[in-house]
Write a protein that holds these residues in place. Structure first.
Motif, PDB file in Angstrom:
ATOM      1  N   UNK A  40      44.309  30.859  48.837  1.00 17.81           N
ATOM      2  CA  UNK A  40      45.395  30.679  47.894  1.00 17.81           C
ATOM      3  C   UNK A  40      45.393  31.839  46.912  1.00 17.81           C
ATOM      4  N   UNK A  41      46.547  32.117  46.339  1.00 22.68           N
ATOM      5  CA  UNK A  41      46.668  33.125  45.281  1.00 22.68           C
ATOM      6  C   UNK A  41      46.903  32.423  43.955  1.00 22.68           C
ATOM      7  N   UNK A  42      46.399  33.044  42.895  1.00 26.37           N
ATOM      8  CA  UNK A  42      46.713  32.536  41.567  1.00 26.37           C
ATOM      9  C   UNK A  42      48.189  32.835  41.299  1.00 26.37           C
ATOM     10  N   UNK A  43      48.812  32.106  40.383  1.00 24.50           N
ATOM     11  CA  UNK A  43      50.244  32.317  40.123  1.00 24.50           C
ATOM     12  C   UNK A  43      50.616  33.759  39.755  1.00 24.50           C
ATOM     13  N   UNK A  44      49.704  34.489  39.105  1.00 25.70           N
ATOM     14  CA  UNK A  44      50.010  35.871  38.730  1.00 25.70           C
ATOM     15  C   UNK A  44      49.803  36.850  39.885  1.00 25.70           C
ATOM     16  N   UNK A  45      49.242  36.390  41.015  1.00 22.85           N
ATOM     17  CA  UNK A  45      49.041  37.228  42.191  1.00 22.85           C
ATOM     18  C   UNK A  45      47.862  38.174  42.112  1.00 22.85           C
ATOM     19  N   UNK A  46      47.103  38.098  41.030  1.00 19.33           N
ATOM     20  CA  UNK A  46      45.996  39.036  40.838  1.00 19.33           C
ATOM     21  C   UNK A  46      44.709  38.606  41.535  1.00 19.33           C
ATOM     22  N   UNK A  47      44.617  37.357  41.872  1.00 14.86           N
ATOM     23  CA  UNK A  47      43.379  36.811  42.435  1.00 14.86           C
ATOM     24  C   UNK A  47      43.692  35.971  43.659  1.00 14.86           C
ATOM     25  N   UNK A  48      42.749  35.949  44.604  1.00 14.90           N
ATOM     26  CA  UNK A  48      42.816  34.990  45.698  1.00 14.90           C
ATOM     27  C   UNK A  48      41.670  34.000  45.469  1.00 14.90           C
ATOM     28  N   UNK A  49      41.850  32.808  45.977  1.00 13.12           N
ATOM     29  CA  UNK A  49      40.822  31.779  45.827  1.00 13.12           C
ATOM     30  C   UNK A  49      40.400  31.347  47.227  1.00 13.12           C
ATOM     31  N   UNK A  50      39.116  31.536  47.518  1.00 16.54           N
ATOM     32  CA  UNK A  50      38.558  31.187  48.818  1.00 16.54           C
ATOM     33  C   UNK A  50      37.419  30.205  48.565  1.00 16.54           C
ATOM     34  N   UNK A  51      37.556  29.015  49.138  1.00 14.24           N
ATOM     35  CA  UNK A  51      36.541  27.968  48.965  1.00 14.24           C
ATOM     36  C   UNK A  51      36.186  27.766  47.496  1.00 14.24           C
ATOM     37  N   UNK A  52      37.205  27.786  46.643  1.00 12.49           N
ATOM     38  CA  UNK A  52      37.013  27.539  45.223  1.00 12.49           C
ATOM     39  C   UNK A  52      36.509  28.725  44.418  1.00 12.49           C
ATOM     40  N   UNK A  53      36.279  29.844  45.067  1.00 11.89           N
ATOM     41  CA  UNK A  53      35.790  31.033  44.367  1.00 11.89           C
ATOM     42  C   UNK A  53      36.912  32.050  44.239  1.00 11.89           C
ATOM     43  N   UNK A  54      37.032  32.640  43.060  1.00  8.90           N
ATOM     44  CA  UNK A  54      38.102  33.593  42.777  1.00  8.90           C
ATOM     45  C   UNK A  54      37.637  35.021  43.067  1.00  8.90           C
ATOM     46  N   UNK A  55      38.486  35.762  43.790  1.00 12.04           N
ATOM     47  CA  UNK A  55      38.229  37.164  44.136  1.00 12.04           C
ATOM     48  C   UNK A  55      39.470  37.970  43.781  1.00 12.04           C
ATOM     49  N   UNK A  56      39.267  39.217  43.352  1.00 12.06           N
ATOM     50  CA  UNK A  56      40.410  40.059  43.028  1.00 12.06           C
ATOM     51  C   UNK A  56      41.200  40.374  44.287  1.00 12.06           C
ATOM     52  N   UNK A  57      42.501  40.232  44.210  1.00 13.73           N
ATOM     53  CA  UNK A  57      43.383  40.537  45.331  1.00 13.73           C
ATOM     54  C   UNK A  57      43.558  42.050  45.461  1.00 13.73           C
ATOM     55  N   UNK A  58      43.859  42.480  46.660  1.00 14.33           N
ATOM     56  CA  UNK A  58      44.172  43.891  46.891  1.00 14.33           C
ATOM     57  C   UNK A  58      45.482  44.233  46.196  1.00 14.33           C
ATOM     58  N   UNK A  59      45.623  45.479  45.867  1.00 13.57           N
ATOM     59  CA  UNK A  59      46.817  45.994  45.196  1.00 13.57           C
ATOM     60  C   UNK A  59      48.049  45.780  46.088  1.00 13.57           C
ATOM     61  N   UNK A  60      49.027  45.029  45.626  1.00 14.92           N
ATOM     62  CA  UNK A  60      50.212  44.780  46.458  1.00 14.92           C
ATOM     63  C   UNK A  60      51.096  46.011  46.641  1.00 14.92           C
ATOM     64  N   UNK A  61      50.879  47.049  45.872  1.00 14.86           N
ATOM     65  CA  UNK A  61      51.679  48.276  45.991  1.00 14.86           C
ATOM     66  C   UNK A  61      51.124  49.251  47.029  1.00 14.86           C
ATOM     67  N   UNK A  62      50.004  48.910  47.670  1.00 17.19           N
ATOM     68  CA  UNK A  62      49.456  49.796  48.696  1.00 17.19           C
ATOM     69  C   UNK A  62      50.452  49.952  49.840  1.00 17.19           C
ATOM     70  N   UNK A  63      50.740  51.178  50.234  1.00 13.68           N
ATOM     71  CA  UNK A  63      51.567  51.356  51.437  1.00 13.68           C
ATOM     72  C   UNK A  63      50.848  50.754  52.644  1.00 13.68           C
TER      73      UNK A  63
END
Length: 99
Positions: free
Chosen positions: A3-26
């Motif tokens: 899942x992603x946090x509402x701001x799109x900055x983090x993903x949540x895997x098994x309840x743990x939050x990780x920084x999401x990859x930059x969505x602007x990457x080509x």
């Protein structure tokens, strides 16, 4: 499930939050960085099984470079302007291309 946090900055895997990859990457840059990340993670495993501490160190540095290029480590991508973001992934690809 990822899942992603509402701001799109983090993903949540098994309840743990990780920084999401930059969505602007080509797409091509993202694919190349992910390729380097996979190869580096494999090298960490292989070197670890072989007991080669120096090779583990080098492979972990490549994992770090790939994850930084993706925006998952280092300065948060949402705090960088477009030029800084492009410079980040360009530097990572340059570093990974040297190894």
């Amino acid at each position: 499930m990822v899942d992603r946090t509402p701001d799109g900055r983090w993903i949540v895997v098994d309840g743990r939050r990780w920084r999401a990859a930059d969505p602007e990457l080509p797409d091509d840059v993202r694919a190349e960085l992910l390729h380097h990340l996979g190869v580096a993670r494999s090298a960490v495993r292989t070197a670890g099984r072989a007991g080669d501490d120096e090779a583990v160190r080098r492979a972990r540095a490549r994992v770090q470079a790939a994850k930084t290029g993706l925006g998952e480590r280092g300065d948060p991508w949402w705090e960088q302007d477009a030029d800084a973001r492009a410079a980040r992934w360009t530097a990572a690809l340059r570093t990974l291309g040297e190894g």
